[in-house]
Write a protein that holds these residues in place. Structure first.
Motif, PDB file in Angstrom:
ATOM      1  N   GLU A 168       0.808  -1.215   0.000  1.00 43.09           N
ATOM      2  CA  GLU A 168       0.000   0.000   0.000  1.00 43.09           C
ATOM      3  C   GLU A 168       0.843   1.267   0.000  1.00 43.09           C
ATOM      4  N   GLU A 169       2.021   1.213   0.645  1.00 43.09           N
ATOM      5  CA  GLU A 169       2.847   2.407   0.822  1.00 43.09           C
ATOM      6  C   GLU A 169       4.095   2.312  -0.056  1.00 43.09           C
ATOM      7  N   ARG A 212      -1.506   2.643  -2.823  1.00 42.69           N
ATOM      8  CA  ARG A 212      -2.476   3.729  -2.656  1.00 42.69           C
ATOM      9  C   ARG A 212      -1.825   5.034  -2.246  1.00 42.69           C
ATOM     10  N   HIS A 213      -0.690   4.944  -1.565  1.00 39.19           N
ATOM     11  CA  HIS A 213      -0.032   6.144  -1.037  1.00 39.19           C
ATOM     12  C   HIS A 213       1.398   6.191  -1.559  1.00 39.19           C
ATOM     13  N   ASN A 282      -6.919  14.421   9.284  1.00 36.68           N
ATOM     14  CA  ASN A 282      -6.673  13.058   8.839  1.00 36.68           C
ATOM     15  C   ASN A 282      -7.284  12.824   7.463  1.00 36.68           C
ATOM     16  N   ASP A 284      -8.568  10.051   4.539  1.00 37.07           N
ATOM     17  CA  ASP A 284      -9.096   8.702   4.390  1.00 37.07           C
ATOM     18  C   ASP A 284      -7.991   7.781   3.876  1.00 37.07           C
ATOM     19  N   SER A 285      -7.650   6.775   4.655  1.00 37.33           N
ATOM     20  CA  SER A 285      -6.541   5.886   4.296  1.00 37.33           C
ATOM     21  C   SER A 285      -6.822   5.089   3.039  1.00 37.33           C
ATOM     22  N   ASN A 286      -8.071   4.978   2.641  1.00 38.76           N
ATOM     23  CA  ASN A 286      -8.412   4.221   1.431  1.00 38.76           C
ATOM     24  C   ASN A 286      -8.267   5.051   0.161  1.00 38.76           C
ATOM     25  N   SER A 287      -8.070   6.360   0.301  1.00 37.16           N
ATOM     26  CA  SER A 287      -7.956   7.224  -0.881  1.00 37.16           C
ATOM     27  C   SER A 287      -6.549   7.139  -1.459  1.00 37.16           C
ATOM     28  N   GLN A 289      -3.217   8.791  -2.457  1.00 30.94           N
ATOM     29  CA  GLN A 289      -2.560   9.956  -1.876  1.00 30.94           C
ATOM     30  C   GLN A 289      -1.171  10.156  -2.474  1.00 30.94           C
ATOM     31  N   HIS A 291       2.056  12.342  -1.626  1.00 32.81           N
ATOM     32  CA  HIS A 291       2.690  13.156  -0.589  1.00 32.81           C
ATOM     33  C   HIS A 291       3.982  13.763  -1.144  1.00 32.81           C
TER      34      HIS A 291
END
Length: 471
Positions: A168-169, A212-213, A282, A284-287, A289, A291
């Motif tokens: 995910e990251e 996702r991120h 904060n 939404d962790s599901n969006s 992103q 950074h």
């Protein structure tokens, strides 16, 4: 020093208004160029236009031409690849010969080329990575952004690139255009990627991606980023993707904006706008992103607790800028979670042949305006280091073409005696069992790609077999 004398000569003689050569030439000038990227074709274009009767042979280590235009430009940037049309016109000149699948330093030597041609232009680019040399850098999924780009663009040697997108990251180290390209590809909706010329194997893998991120991390601040406004705007306009910045990174930036030159001012204004729109609470962790992280340098990579031989996190050093705008550590550190790290801190050139006068420390061939010595020249990133875009490469390559033209015109390169050119080199390659690829061969490859709409699907075209057999 000899180079300084050359520099004095070329600064006075190479950049006069363009003219046709008037010297009496008793043989056909034969020039070879090693590499077939933008620098090569722009140099060839100038030579064909300005040197009467010249014959230019381009030798390329891959079976296909165009270098980074084909394998380095993002698949959702087709307008950048349009320059291939210009290069194709140059390649179809009866004065140019393309010879693919030939590697300098393995299939033939620089000495052999210099004996066969009146002049040699080295333009084989920068095809290796700069590495960080940090603890944990050899963990799985700490990978090269350059090879990731080659993977989704169909570079034969990167088809089996070992990247795991079941995370995910992700983190991208670097604040250049390549860093934003790979971040954008990771965060672009799969339906949008289907309309690009991305390779099928990459599209299939990205369709299953859990990323996702994406954190794009740089060691300095917003005023020092190396990416351009076009790439940033594309990131900010990604559908269903939230841009996240730390507003504290912009505290002193806004006051500097009015004094910046226009391109940097427009870029910085857009960065400030992105920071203003960044969510304060904060997210939404599901969006999805994106950074933008400033003032951070990697210190080490830690393994995942679940998969010990794969990266799971990264320790970062917090920086500040000194009076010279260099990043210096503050002594503070932080840890970020990341199951994938893409290293995008620059490309580097290599010494392809023992006789190439290569500066290992600086990573390029020392030269004055592209001149190494009369009869030997260097163009593109091999001359300048990995900086600039296609436009700057064009300008530099045209300068190299003018230098060769000046040397032929003045007699510094003696073309009064015939050289065998490809007649000798072709026989040498044949005797060594090297299977070469002509321009007509490339056109057949391209026709198959176009008809199948599978740009770069090399396994079907058997090019991977060729490359693998020659490793």
């Amino acid at each position: 020093m000899k180079l300084l004398r050359l520099g004095h000569y070329y600064s006075h003689h190479c950049f006069l208004p363009r003219r046709r050569l008037t010297s009496t030439v008793t043989s056909i000038p034969k020039i070879c160029i090693v590499g077939s990227g933008p620098a090569s074709f722009y140099t060839a274009q100038h030579l064909i236009k300005t040197v009467p009767r010249v014959e230019v042979d381009i030798y390329e280590q891959l079976p296909v031409p165009f270098g980074l235009v084909r394998f380095g430009v993002a698949p959702d940037h087709p307008e950048v690849k349009n320059v291939i049309n210009t290069f194709t016109k140059t390649a179809k000149s009866p004065q140019l010969r393309f010879v693919g699948n030939v590697t300098l330093g393995r299939d033939l030597s620089l000495k052999e080329l210099r004996n066969a041609y009146h002049a040699v232009v080295l333009a084989y680019g920068a095809d290796k990575d700069r590495e960080l040399g940090l603890k944990g850098e050899q963990l799985g999924n700490v990978v090269s952004a350059r090879r990731f780009v080659g993977w989704y663009n169909g570079l034969p040697c990167d088809t089996d690139f070992p990247v795991n997108l079941d995370v995910e990251e992700a983190a991208v180290l670097g604040h250049g255009n390549v860093a934003l390209d790979v971040a954008r590809l990771l965060l672009t909706p799969i339906d949008k990627l289907k309309s690009t010329d991305i390779t099928e194997h990459a599209l299939e893998a990205l369709s299953r991606s859990r990323v996702r991120h994406v954190k794009v991390i740089g060691r300095r601040g917003p005023l020092q980023v190396a990416f351009t406004i076009k790439e940033l705007r594309e990131m900010l306009n990604l559908p269903d993707c939230i841009t996240v910045c730390n507003p504290f990174d912009f505290e002193t930036v806004r006051s500097a904006v009015p004094n910046l030159e226009r391109p940097r001012r427009r870029l910085t204004e857009l960065l400030c706008k992105a920071a203003d729109l960044s969510p304060s609470g904060n997210v939404d962790s599901n969006s999805r992103q994106f950074h933008l992280v400033f003032f951070r340098s990697p210190l080490s990579f830690q393994p995942s607790p679940d998969v010990p031989d794969t990266v799971g996190s990264m320790q970062l050093e917090v920086n500040q800028l000194d009076e010279q705008q260099h990043a210096v550590p503050t002594g503070s550190t932080e840890t970020v979670q990341c199951g994938l790290v893409l290293r995008s801190i620059g490309y580097r050139s290599t010494q392809a042949d023992p006789d190439v006068p290569f500066d290992i420390d600086r990573g390029h061939i020392p030269n004055i305006s592209g001149v190494v010595q009369p009869g030997l020249y260097v163009a593109g990133w091999l001359a300048t280091g990995p900086i600039g875009v296609i436009l700057s490469t064009m300008t530099q390559a045209f300068g190299v073409g003018r230098a060769v033209e000046a040397d032929v015109s003045s007699g510094r390169v003696d073309v009064s005696q015939a050289r065998p050119g490809h007649t000798a080199i072709g026989k040498l390659l044949n005797d060594r069992g090297v299977t070469t690829v002509s321009w007509k061969d490339w056109e057949r490859i391209d026709a198959v790609e176009q008809s199948r709409d599978i740009y770069g699907d090399y396994p079907n075209l058997k090019l991977n077999r060729w490359v693998s057999a020659r490793k």
